[in-house]
Design a protein around this motif. Structure first.
Motif, PDB file in Angstrom:
ATOM      1  N   GLU A  14       0.739  -1.262  -0.032  1.00  0.00           N
ATOM      2  CA  GLU A  14       0.100  -0.067  -0.225  1.00  0.00           C
ATOM      3  C   GLU A  14       0.877   1.261  -0.061  1.00  0.00           C
ATOM      4  OE1 GLU A  14      -3.677   2.044   2.498  1.00  0.00           O
ATOM      5  OE2 GLU A  14      -2.836   0.038   3.142  1.00  0.00           O
ATOM      6  N   ALA A  15       0.660   2.187  -0.979  1.00  0.00           N
ATOM      7  CA  ALA A  15       1.577   3.206  -0.918  1.00  0.00           C
ATOM      8  C   ALA A  15       0.540   4.669  -1.630  1.00  0.00           C
ATOM      9  CB  ALA A  15       2.660   3.163  -1.860  1.00  0.00           C
ATOM     10  N   THR A  16       0.689   5.762  -1.119  1.00  0.00           N
ATOM     11  CA  THR A  16       0.229   7.205  -1.748  1.00  0.00           C
ATOM     12  C   THR A  16       1.352   7.897  -2.395  1.00  0.00           C
ATOM     13  OG1 THR A  16      -1.646   6.994  -0.006  1.00  0.00           O
ATOM     14  CG2 THR A  16      -1.229   8.732  -1.277  1.00  0.00           C
ATOM     15  N   LEU A  17       1.191   8.281  -3.508  1.00  0.00           N
ATOM     16  CA  LEU A  17       2.010   9.114  -4.235  1.00  0.00           C
ATOM     17  C   LEU A  17       1.490  10.465  -4.469  1.00  0.00           C
ATOM     18  CD1 LEU A  17       2.535   6.163  -5.252  1.00  0.00           C
ATOM     19  CD2 LEU A  17       4.247   7.394  -6.841  1.00  0.00           C
ATOM     20  N   GLU A  18       2.084  11.450  -3.849  1.00  0.00           N
ATOM     21  CA  GLU A  18       1.546  12.771  -3.823  1.00  0.00           C
ATOM     22  C   GLU A  18       2.727  13.600  -4.866  1.00  0.00           C
ATOM     23  OE1 GLU A  18       1.225  15.000  -0.122  1.00  0.00           O
ATOM     24  OE2 GLU A  18      -0.272  13.479   0.617  1.00  0.00           O
ATOM     25  N   ASP A  59      10.883   1.969  -1.296  1.00  0.00           N
ATOM     26  CA  ASP A  59      11.772   1.142  -0.458  1.00  0.00           C
ATOM     27  C   ASP A  59      11.219  -0.348  -0.454  1.00  0.00           C
ATOM     28  OD1 ASP A  59      13.505   3.134   0.257  1.00  0.00           O
ATOM     29  OD2 ASP A  59      12.426   4.030   1.824  1.00  0.00           O
ATOM     30  N   LYS A  60      12.126  -1.091  -0.337  1.00  0.00           N
ATOM     31  CA  LYS A  60      11.597  -2.646  -0.428  1.00  0.00           C
ATOM     32  C   LYS A  60      12.199  -3.103   1.115  1.00  0.00           C
ATOM     33  CE  LYS A  60      14.118  -5.526  -2.879  1.00  0.00           C
ATOM     34  NZ  LYS A  60      14.574  -6.408  -3.944  1.00  0.00           N
ATOM     35  N   SER A  61      11.506  -3.707   1.749  1.00  0.00           N
ATOM     36  CA  SER A  61      11.803  -4.534   2.829  1.00  0.00           C
ATOM     37  C   SER A  61      11.264  -5.976   2.863  1.00  0.00           C
ATOM     38  CB  SER A  61      11.133  -3.727   4.160  1.00  0.00           C
ATOM     39  OG  SER A  61       9.924  -3.639   4.035  1.00  0.00           O
ATOM     40  N   ARG A 106       7.796  -6.556   0.685  1.00  0.00           N
ATOM     41  CA  ARG A 106       6.847  -5.353   0.479  1.00  0.00           C
ATOM     42  C   ARG A 106       7.700  -4.115   0.215  1.00  0.00           C
ATOM     43  NH1 ARG A 106       4.861  -6.841   5.439  1.00  0.00           N
ATOM     44  NH2 ARG A 106       2.868  -7.289   4.500  1.00  0.00           N
ATOM     45  N   SER A 107       6.871  -3.510  -0.334  1.00  0.00           N
ATOM     46  CA  SER A 107       7.491  -2.112  -0.606  1.00  0.00           C
ATOM     47  C   SER A 107       6.573  -0.838  -0.493  1.00  0.00           C
ATOM     48  CB  SER A 107       7.926  -1.895  -2.431  1.00  0.00           C
ATOM     49  OG  SER A 107       9.022  -2.679  -2.473  1.00  0.00           O
ATOM     50  N   ASP A 108       7.011   0.262  -0.223  1.00  0.00           N
ATOM     51  CA  ASP A 108       6.131   1.288  -0.190  1.00  0.00           C
ATOM     52  C   ASP A 108       6.967   2.555  -0.637  1.00  0.00           C
ATOM     53  OD1 ASP A 108       8.279   2.233   1.741  1.00  0.00           O
ATOM     54  OD2 ASP A 108       6.997   1.856   3.786  1.00  0.00           O
ATOM     55  N   VAL A 109       6.263   3.850  -0.757  1.00  0.00           N
ATOM     56  CA  VAL A 109       6.858   5.000  -1.168  1.00  0.00           C
ATOM     57  C   VAL A 109       6.462   6.251  -0.280  1.00  0.00           C
ATOM     58  CG1 VAL A 109       6.550   6.495  -3.223  1.00  0.00           C
ATOM     59  CG2 VAL A 109       5.627   4.173  -3.421  1.00  0.00           C
ATOM     60  N   ARG A 110       7.862   6.732  -0.411  1.00  0.00           N
ATOM     61  CA  ARG A 110       8.065   7.873   0.575  1.00  0.00           C
ATOM     62  C   ARG A 110       8.671   9.061   0.049  1.00  0.00           C
ATOM     63  NH1 ARG A 110      13.348   8.005   2.765  1.00  0.00           N
ATOM     64  NH2 ARG A 110      14.496   6.177   2.098  1.00  0.00           N
TER      65      ARG A 110
END
Length: 588
Positions: free
Chosen positions: A15-19, A533-535, A542-546
């Motif tokens: 799950e990730a949100t890209l602004e 980022d992948k962890s 899983r990956s998320d976006v920051r």
């Protein structure tokens, strides 16, 4: 523009949100972290093909949601309104695409379920995704012609639309003329066959029901002796002996005697029966007369039988060819006469079609000439603009040219068009749906080098820069507000990479630009920097976006500089890159 995108259960992204920034947004991350899932999500929002394999392992579905700014009255807002979609209170449009593990997908726009094609129509007005596959596609001559037409703008597109209108009518008339010409010969053959059949039937002159009558007549002639014996016996029984023998009065004499006896009786009841016997006597008299007539008409002449059989043979000759019986033959003849009257082999109609085809061919040749002229003019401007861009991408000695040539017709070409050629003669060209031109992008690597097709003249890194230069040039005439570049900087490094970042930042002054990149020189020019980022925890990746800024951004750029994030030198280089980018932006 695309203000925000949310991804859930897509590839390695849980799950990730890209602004996203209205200017230049870059997406970076280690190899395999899932940067391409961002582009995959954009493809899904654009109505692209849904694949079950993209759904994250263990998830029931993948979800991509995008928040678009679409001002009232804009083409995108019109697409949404036509689909019945409602914007949010702030005017934004929410597009949603879900993909299940079974490969089925659903699309929503403005809170309403819509066909996937609606998202495709919406994306055509809002977003354009360019990746390495698009670079390969641009190497095709047809795509190069489409790029040139797009660059040339409205005047050429209007001319192309008019060309296609005339071509469609020309092709329709040409096809009809060919069909009518071929059909004319076919109809002539059909008319000959119909006339021959009608003449054959007329010569025999069959009558309705004649075949059934001949069968009965032939049977009577063949069985004449038996029929005569039966009719004679019946006549004797009804009328009695021809010599008037009182001992053989027949039924008629016996009934007459009975009637006379009753009529002369004293008893009224018996006299009342006499009229009924009179009726029977009249009936027997009629039967006797008919039997006599039958015997007189009964013919046992073999010559008559032969005539009947010969007539049957004539009729069978017709029924073998035209129908099962004589009535069917007569029906065929009636239908044939109607068809023959309706066959049109008019030379005048063919001549009119031929005249119209020639008229349209002249119009089409003129429209093709206008198209070619506009393309040649636009090709010079386009080549100069791309060459200028290449100079800013560390390819100062390179130059490109767009060659517009004629596609000649091949033998048997159904779309061959005669046009005025050089020297006063005529030539046959292929009139395709996009004109008679072929377009080829050629490149000279340095001054004095022979121009070659771009895929032969450019290395991998140079090809990426050529394609980026083309995109930058096209962007100035591109109404789509959001441009997405997926690693178009592959194979590039050093000063050229800095120039690519500079060009993308310049492009971001007129468009929203989203770039997936592995180059720190490009990432340094971003207005917003997102990191994937992948962890791995508990055996699950899983990956998320920051979003990174300030110190974190320096660390990410240092990592991209050959993994130098943990060294002072790497961070110093990263800070230097950021400073170069900031100075360049201040100049603008």
């Amino acid at each position: 523009m695309l203000a925000e995108m949310r991804i859930e259960g897509l590839g390695v992204i849980d799950e990730a949100t890209l602004e996203l920034d209205p200017g230049l947004t870059v997406v970076t991350g280690e190899t395999g972290a899932g940067k391409t899932m961002v582009v995959t999500g954009l493809h899904l929002l654009s109505g692209g093909r849904a694949e079950a394999s993209r759904v994250r392992s263990g998830a029931q579905r993948a979800v991509v949601e995008g928040r678009f700014d679409a001002p009232p009255g804009s083409p995108a807002a019109k697409v949404a309104a036509d689909a019945g979609a409602d914007p949010d209170e702030d005017g934004a449009l929410i597009a949603l695409r879900t993909v299940g593990t079974d490969g089925r997908s659903r699309a929503h726009l403005g809170g309403r379920s819509v066909p996937v094609g609606v998202l495709s129509e919406l994306s055509e007005q809002l977003i354009a995704v360019h990746g390495q596959n698009d670079q390969l596609r641009l190497l095709r001559p047809a795509e190069q012609r489409a790029v040139l037409d797009r660059f040339a703008g409205e005047e050429l597109l209007n001319a192309l639309s008019e060309y296609r209108r005339v071509r469609e009518e020309w092709h329709a008339v040409s096809t009809e003329l060919a069909d009518r010409t071929a059909r004319s010969r076919e109809l002539a053959r059909e008319a000959d066959l119909l006339r021959h059949g009608l003449a054959e039937i007329e010569a025999v002159d069959p009558q309705p029901g004649e075949d059934d009558e001949l069968v009965a007549k032939a049977r009577r002639l063949a069985d004449a002796d038996q029929l005569r014996e039966a009719a004679t016996g019946a006549t004797f029984a009804v009328t009695g002996s021809a010599e008037g023998d009182p001992d053989a009065p027949g039924a008629l004499g016996m009934v007459a005697d009975a009637r006379n006896r009753l009529a002369s009786s004293e008893d009224p009841r018996l006299r009342d029966l006499a009229p009924r016997l009179a009726e029977a006597e009249a009936l027997l008299s009629d039967v006797g007369s008919e039997l006599s007539g039958y015997l007189e008409s009964l013919d046992a002449d073999p010559a008559v039988l032969e005539q009947v059989l010969a007539r049957q043979a004539e009729l069978k000759g017709l029924t073998r060819k035209y129908a099962a019986d004589v009535d069917g033959v007569l029906a065929w003849a009636k239908d044939a006469q109607e068809r023959l009257a309706g066959l049109d082999t008019s030379e005048e109609a063919l001549a009119e079609l031929d005249r119209r085809r020639g008229e349209l061919a002249e119009q089409l040749a003129e429209q093709a000439r206008v198209l070619t002229s506009l393309r040649v003019k636009a090709a010079d401007w386009f080549a100069q603009a791309v060459t200028t861009e290449l100079g800013g991408l560390a390819m100062g000695q390179a130059s490109v040219e767009l060659v517009v040539s004629t596609r000649w017709a091949e033998p048997g070409d159904a779309h061959a068009l005669r046009v005025a050629g050089g020297g006063g003669g005529d030539a046959l060209v292929h009139a395709g749906p996009d004109g008679i031109d072929e377009v080829e992008l050629r490149m000279s690597a340095h001054d004095g080098a022979q121009p070659l097709p771009v895929h032969k003249a450019a290395s991998g890194g140079e090809l990426s820069r050529v394609m980026l230069a083309i995109e930058v040039v096209l962007a100035h005439s591109d109404p789509v507000p959001t441009l997405v570049f997926d690693e178009v900087d592959a194979g590039v490094g050093g000063r050229a990479a800095v120039e690519i970042g500079r060009r993308l930042a310049r492009l971001a002054t007129s468009h929203q630009v989203i770039v997936v990149t592995h180059l720190p020189q490009v990432a340094a020019f971003a207005d917003r920097h997102l990191v994937v980022d992948k962890s791995a925890k508990g055996g699950v990746t899983r990956s998320d976006v920051r979003m990174v800024a300030d110190r974190d951004r320096v660390v990410e750029l240092a990592r991209m500089l050959a993994g130098m994030d943990s060294t002072e030198t790497g961070r110093a280089h990263a800070e230097e890159l950021l400073e170069v980018a900031k100075k360049d932006k201040r100049k603008r």
